[in-house]
Scaffold this motif. Structure first.
Motif, PDB file in Angstrom:
ATOM      1  N   HIS A 434       2.553  46.531  27.344  1.00 48.70           N
ATOM      2  CA  HIS A 434       3.630  46.296  26.861  1.00 48.70           C
ATOM      3  C   HIS A 434       4.833  47.621  26.075  1.00 48.70           C
ATOM      4  O   HIS A 434       4.316  47.218  25.321  1.00 48.70           O
ATOM      5  CB  HIS A 434       3.917  44.354  26.232  1.00 48.70           C
ATOM      6  CG  HIS A 434       3.176  43.981  26.705  1.00 48.70           C
ATOM      7  ND1 HIS A 434       2.270  42.571  26.701  1.00 48.70           N
ATOM      8  CD2 HIS A 434       2.491  44.404  28.299  1.00 48.70           C
ATOM      9  CE1 HIS A 434       1.735  41.702  27.704  1.00 48.70           C
ATOM     10  NE2 HIS A 434       2.056  42.255  28.777  1.00 48.70           N
ATOM     11  N   ASN A 435       5.983  47.340  26.259  1.00 49.32           N
ATOM     12  CA  ASN A 435       6.677  48.882  25.611  1.00 49.32           C
ATOM     13  C   ASN A 435       6.589  48.250  24.333  1.00 49.32           C
ATOM     14  O   ASN A 435       6.379  48.718  22.863  1.00 49.32           O
ATOM     15  CB  ASN A 435       7.627  48.563  25.616  1.00 49.32           C
ATOM     16  CG  ASN A 435       8.507  49.226  25.728  1.00 49.32           C
ATOM     17  OD1 ASN A 435       8.422  50.592  24.405  1.00 49.32           O
ATOM     18  ND2 ASN A 435      10.091  48.715  25.417  1.00 49.32           N
ATOM     19  N   THR A 436       6.747  46.315  23.606  1.00 53.55           N
ATOM     20  CA  THR A 436       7.092  46.705  22.181  1.00 53.55           C
ATOM     21  C   THR A 436       6.027  45.324  22.068  1.00 53.55           C
ATOM     22  O   THR A 436       6.326  44.757  20.619  1.00 53.55           O
ATOM     23  CB  THR A 436       8.643  45.583  22.083  1.00 53.55           C
ATOM     24  OG1 THR A 436       8.545  44.284  23.880  1.00 53.55           O
ATOM     25  CG2 THR A 436       9.713  45.979  22.773  1.00 53.55           C
ATOM     26  N   GLY A 437       5.172  45.722  22.176  1.00 48.57           N
ATOM     27  CA  GLY A 437       3.843  44.645  22.050  1.00 48.57           C
ATOM     28  C   GLY A 437       3.373  43.804  22.648  1.00 48.57           C
ATOM     29  O   GLY A 437       4.411  43.198  23.256  1.00 48.57           O
ATOM     30  N   GLY A 438       2.417  42.953  22.079  1.00 44.81           N
ATOM     31  CA  GLY A 438       1.876  41.725  22.358  1.00 44.81           C
ATOM     32  C   GLY A 438       0.415  42.033  23.835  1.00 44.81           C
ATOM     33  O   GLY A 438       0.467  41.438  24.588  1.00 44.81           O
ATOM     34  N   GLY A 439       0.807  43.548  23.886  1.00 46.19           N
ATOM     35  CA  GLY A 439       0.027  43.536  24.899  1.00 46.19           C
ATOM     36  C   GLY A 439      -1.784  43.117  24.668  1.00 46.19           C
ATOM     37  O   GLY A 439      -2.131  43.087  23.351  1.00 46.19           O
ATOM     38  N   ALA A 440      -2.741  43.509  25.397  1.00 43.06           N
ATOM     39  CA  ALA A 440      -4.276  43.714  24.943  1.00 43.06           C
ATOM     40  C   ALA A 440      -5.168  44.192  25.991  1.00 43.06           C
ATOM     41  O   ALA A 440      -4.175  44.054  27.805  1.00 43.06           O
ATOM     42  CB  ALA A 440      -4.962  42.077  24.772  1.00 43.06           C
ATOM     43  N   VAL A 441      -6.151  44.374  25.808  1.00 44.09           N
ATOM     44  CA  VAL A 441      -7.347  44.894  27.237  1.00 44.09           C
ATOM     45  C   VAL A 441      -8.181  43.309  27.080  1.00 44.09           C
ATOM     46  O   VAL A 441      -8.928  43.010  26.783  1.00 44.09           O
ATOM     47  CB  VAL A 441      -8.098  45.957  26.578  1.00 44.09           C
ATOM     48  CG1 VAL A 441      -8.661  46.136  28.287  1.00 44.09           C
ATOM     49  CG2 VAL A 441      -6.767  46.940  27.026  1.00 44.09           C
ATOM     50  N   PHE A 442      -8.545  43.289  28.442  1.00 43.95           N
ATOM     51  CA  PHE A 442      -9.708  42.131  28.724  1.00 43.95           C
ATOM     52  C   PHE A 442     -10.447  43.097  29.689  1.00 43.95           C
ATOM     53  O   PHE A 442     -10.405  43.481  30.605  1.00 43.95           O
ATOM     54  CB  PHE A 442      -8.955  40.872  29.644  1.00 43.95           C
ATOM     55  CG  PHE A 442      -8.028  40.624  29.041  1.00 43.95           C
ATOM     56  CD1 PHE A 442      -7.796  39.900  28.384  1.00 43.95           C
ATOM     57  CD2 PHE A 442      -6.626  40.492  29.875  1.00 43.95           C
ATOM     58  CE1 PHE A 442      -6.710  38.746  27.153  1.00 43.95           C
ATOM     59  CE2 PHE A 442      -5.288  40.425  29.036  1.00 43.95           C
ATOM     60  CZ  PHE A 442      -5.484  39.247  27.750  1.00 43.95           C
ATOM     61  N   ASP A 443     -11.746  42.652  29.076  1.00 41.08           N
ATOM     62  CA  ASP A 443     -12.933  42.887  30.525  1.00 41.08           C
ATOM     63  C   ASP A 443     -13.429  41.857  31.443  1.00 41.08           C
ATOM     64  O   ASP A 443     -12.816  41.191  31.814  1.00 41.08           O
ATOM     65  CB  ASP A 443     -14.476  42.944  28.761  1.00 41.08           C
ATOM     66  CG  ASP A 443     -14.653  41.173  28.507  1.00 41.08           C
ATOM     67  OD1 ASP A 443     -14.452  40.100  29.547  1.00 41.08           O
ATOM     68  OD2 ASP A 443     -15.207  41.339  28.198  1.00 41.08           O
ATOM     69  N   ALA A 444     -14.224  42.473  32.097  1.00 39.13           N
ATOM     70  CA  ALA A 444     -14.769  41.877  33.174  1.00 39.13           C
ATOM     71  C   ALA A 444     -15.130  40.402  33.823  1.00 39.13           C
ATOM     72  O   ALA A 444     -15.350  39.842  34.218  1.00 39.13           O
ATOM     73  CB  ALA A 444     -15.388  42.716  34.445  1.00 39.13           C
ATOM     74  N   ALA A 445     -15.563  40.155  31.994  1.00 36.45           N
ATOM     75  CA  ALA A 445     -15.368  38.476  31.994  1.00 36.45           C
ATOM     76  C   ALA A 445     -14.314  37.862  30.916  1.00 36.45           C
ATOM     77  O   ALA A 445     -14.526  37.163  31.176  1.00 36.45           O
ATOM     78  CB  ALA A 445     -16.417  38.076  31.006  1.00 36.45           C
ATOM     79  N   GLY A 446     -13.173  38.666  31.845  1.00 37.31           N
ATOM     80  CA  GLY A 446     -12.373  38.190  31.509  1.00 37.31           C
ATOM     81  C   GLY A 446     -11.638  37.519  29.429  1.00 37.31           C
ATOM     82  O   GLY A 446     -11.176  37.026  29.220  1.00 37.31           O
ATOM     83  N   ARG A 447     -12.354  38.308  28.467  1.00 33.46           N
ATOM     84  CA  ARG A 447     -12.701  38.437  27.432  1.00 33.46           C
ATOM     85  C   ARG A 447     -11.497  39.203  26.839  1.00 33.46           C
ATOM     86  O   ARG A 447     -11.829  40.631  27.185  1.00 33.46           O
ATOM     87  CB  ARG A 447     -13.598  38.097  26.845  1.00 33.46           C
ATOM     88  CG  ARG A 447     -14.724  37.567  27.019  1.00 33.46           C
ATOM     89  CD  ARG A 447     -16.752  37.800  26.442  1.00 33.46           C
ATOM     90  NE  ARG A 447     -17.034  39.000  27.016  1.00 33.46           N
ATOM     91  CZ  ARG A 447     -18.333  39.020  27.797  1.00 33.46           C
ATOM     92  NH1 ARG A 447     -18.881  38.223  27.143  1.00 33.46           N
ATOM     93  NH2 ARG A 447     -18.221  40.236  27.929  1.00 33.46           N
ATOM     94  N   VAL A 448     -10.816  38.939  25.608  1.00 34.92           N
ATOM     95  CA  VAL A 448     -10.170  40.176  24.664  1.00 34.92           C
ATOM     96  C   VAL A 448     -11.122  41.148  24.449  1.00 34.92           C
ATOM     97  O   VAL A 448     -12.273  41.069  23.779  1.00 34.92           O
ATOM     98  CB  VAL A 448      -9.209  39.710  23.792  1.00 34.92           C
ATOM     99  CG1 VAL A 448      -8.914  40.776  22.763  1.00 34.92           C
ATOM    100  CG2 VAL A 448      -8.723  38.530  24.456  1.00 34.92           C
TER     101      VAL A 448
END
Length: 511
Positions: A434-448
């Motif tokens: 996200h441009n202004t933050g609050g992003g994340a990456v999730f793995d194939a199990a839906g975990r951050v």
């Protein structure tokens, strides 16, 4: 009870103070509130409950309509109210049907029928922003793994079944009519969720990655015309040059990147080869020797096409190598619904864009052959669209968004809470930038992925390694087969119960 259900719903959603599993109590309170009501009263109660769930959830949209569309606060509030009513209608239909069929939750079969009715009503209803109880359970990966079989409808059915069976047991205990059936069913549902979750998480931990890809994520924090008091002074004039400088610095610190990604942002980067932005990105990809995925705008003169919101892939030595055209447009923001039928809308809403939707096309790929499934803005909320973009392959789901218009972290929080289901449905990593933050990456199990969450209203960069797995889940291969089968069963069971009630009423009338 309706108020308690709504309060628990919000408190147990991600970023709330309670664990997501508390949403099961919210479901139980909804079921309890509907018991013994007439059809009209039950439908009204369901509508109120739906409004209680949705109105607070959509409050952040008001500031977005002001900044993006130039709406006054009153008109933005009316739009949010309309959206909330639209999303509350399925709850009213479900509640009215429960009363019409006189479903009593202390009877296990009727509790399961009520759970099926709610699942079908919420899953099939047209929604601008998909969302319901079960998304709160995604915060507990152990409970959420069944999503790879039946998608979010299956998790919703488990959730509502557990909630309705639990409250039915309480009613039966108070009436001294409890039988072993309800506790056994409830236990089976909980054990099934936990056992399947444990098995799938263990299998994913042991599985060797098919591909590992090192991503460079650029968060430029480019403001829109509405300046925020909590945005650092140094970021208030950020633009495309900021993102270019961040990319260079990121590559210096991590030269082994396989792909750099920029978010959707308030900058006009044209896809046309003669444009400055196109030439600048092609030169930057050549300079660092790494492909770059960016957001931009494309103008096409082909018949039936127009202006598209796009994701552009620039590769070293090749320039623009692939384009994804946004397929699901934001109503009123990127197009005007019913503009052809109501031409006066354009005069009333001149700030609405005139984008055209794209079509399903071949997915993009990074140099090592890993497919990319881009989604722009709220497209990541729609399960079927993401499935189609992956084309049945093991790939990386990339969501690029710009929440600067909304002026609230709640927009990013809600987006992330719902979109993370896509990683489970497709057993593919999901990158939310996200441009202004609050992003994340999730793995194939839906975990951050640890360390992947980004701060709000700050410019930053990071490098993250994501892994794809070879196994393709049932849901990605077959879609909503569970929901379709459940809909047929609910229809048949509902007709059977309705016919029996009608026959009973007729016999009483004859007597």
């Amino acid at each position: 009870m309706l108020a308690g259900s709504a309060v628990l719903f919000h408190l147990s959603f991600p970023e709330g103070p309670l664990p997501g599993a508390f949403v099961l109590i919210s479901i139980a309170l909804l079921g309890l509130a509907l018991q013994g009501l007439t059809i009209g009263a039950s439908a009204a109660a369901g509508l109120l409950a739906g409004l209680g769930y949705w109105l607070p959830s959509l409050g952040w949209v008001v500031s977005g309509t002001e900044a993006w569309l130039g709406f006054p606060w009153t008109l933005g509030s009316l739009m949010v109210l309309g959206l909330a009513v639209l999303h509350a209608v399925p709850y009213a239909l479900f509640s009215g049907t429960v009363a019409a069929l006189a479903l009593r939750l202390e009877r296990p079969a009727e509790a399961l029928l009520a759970a099926g009715l709610l699942t079908v009503a919420l899953s099939f209803s047209p929604q601008v922003v998909p969302g319901h109880f079960a998304y709160a359970l995604l915060a507990h990966p152990l409970l959420a793994q069944v999503v790879d079989i039946g998608g979010m409808p299956l998790l919703l059915f488990f959730s509502t079944s557990i909630g309705f069976l639990a409250v039915g047991m309480l009613i039966a205990v108070s009436r001294h009519t409890l039988t072993p059936v309800a506790p056994v069913l409830l236990g089976l549902l909980v054990v099934t969720l936990l056992a399947y979750g444990s098995l799938r998480l263990d299998a994913l931990e042991r599985a060797a990655p098919e591909h590992s890809t090192r991503l460079g994520l650029v968060q430029p924090n480019i403001p829109v015309h509405v300046r925020r008091d909590d945005m650092p002074m140094a970021d208030r004039n950020n633009d495309i040059d900021t993102a270019i400088a961040q990319t260079r610095d990121l590559h210096k610190t991590d030269p082994d990147l396989d792909l750099v990604i920029w978010p959707e942002a308030a900058m006009t980067l044209q896809a046309a080869p003669q444009s400055w932005g196109h030439r600048a990105l092609a030169a930057l990809a050549d300079e660092i020797g790494v492909p770059i995925l960016v957001n931009g705008t494309e103008h096409r003169d082909d018949p039936g096409h127009g202006t598209h919101n796009v994701a552009l892939l620039f590769e070293p030595g090749a320039g623009l190598s692939g384009t994804y055209r946004k397929r699901k447009l934001v109503p009123f923001g990127e197009y005007l619904p019913f503009e052809a039928q109501l031409p006066w809308l354009r005069k009333r809403l001149p700030h609405a864009s005139r984008f055209s939707p794209g079509q399903a096309e071949q997915s993009l790929t990074v140099p090592d052959g890993v497919p990319l499934a881009p989604t722009i803005c709220f497209e990541s909320l729609f399960a079927n669209l993401v499935r189609e973009n992956l084309s049945g392959q093991a790939g990386i789901i990339v969501n690029i968004s710009n929440h600067a218009w909304f002026g609230s972290p709640r927009a990013a929080d809600a987006h992330r809470a719902i979109a993370r289901a896509r990683s489970l449905e497709n057993r593919s990593p999901l990158v939310m930038l996200h441009n202004t933050g609050g992003g994340a990456v999730f793995d194939a199990a839906g975990r951050v992925v640890p360390g992947s969450e980004t701060p709000q209203w700050r410019s930053t960069t990071q490098s993250i390694v994501v892994h794809t797995v070879a196994e393709r889940p049932f849901y990605q291969r077959h879609g909503d087969r569970f929901l379709q089968g459940l809909a047929v069963l609910v229809l048949l069971a509902g007709l059977h119960r309705g016919w029996r009630r009608l026959g009973r009423s007729t016999r009483y009338a004859v007597r």
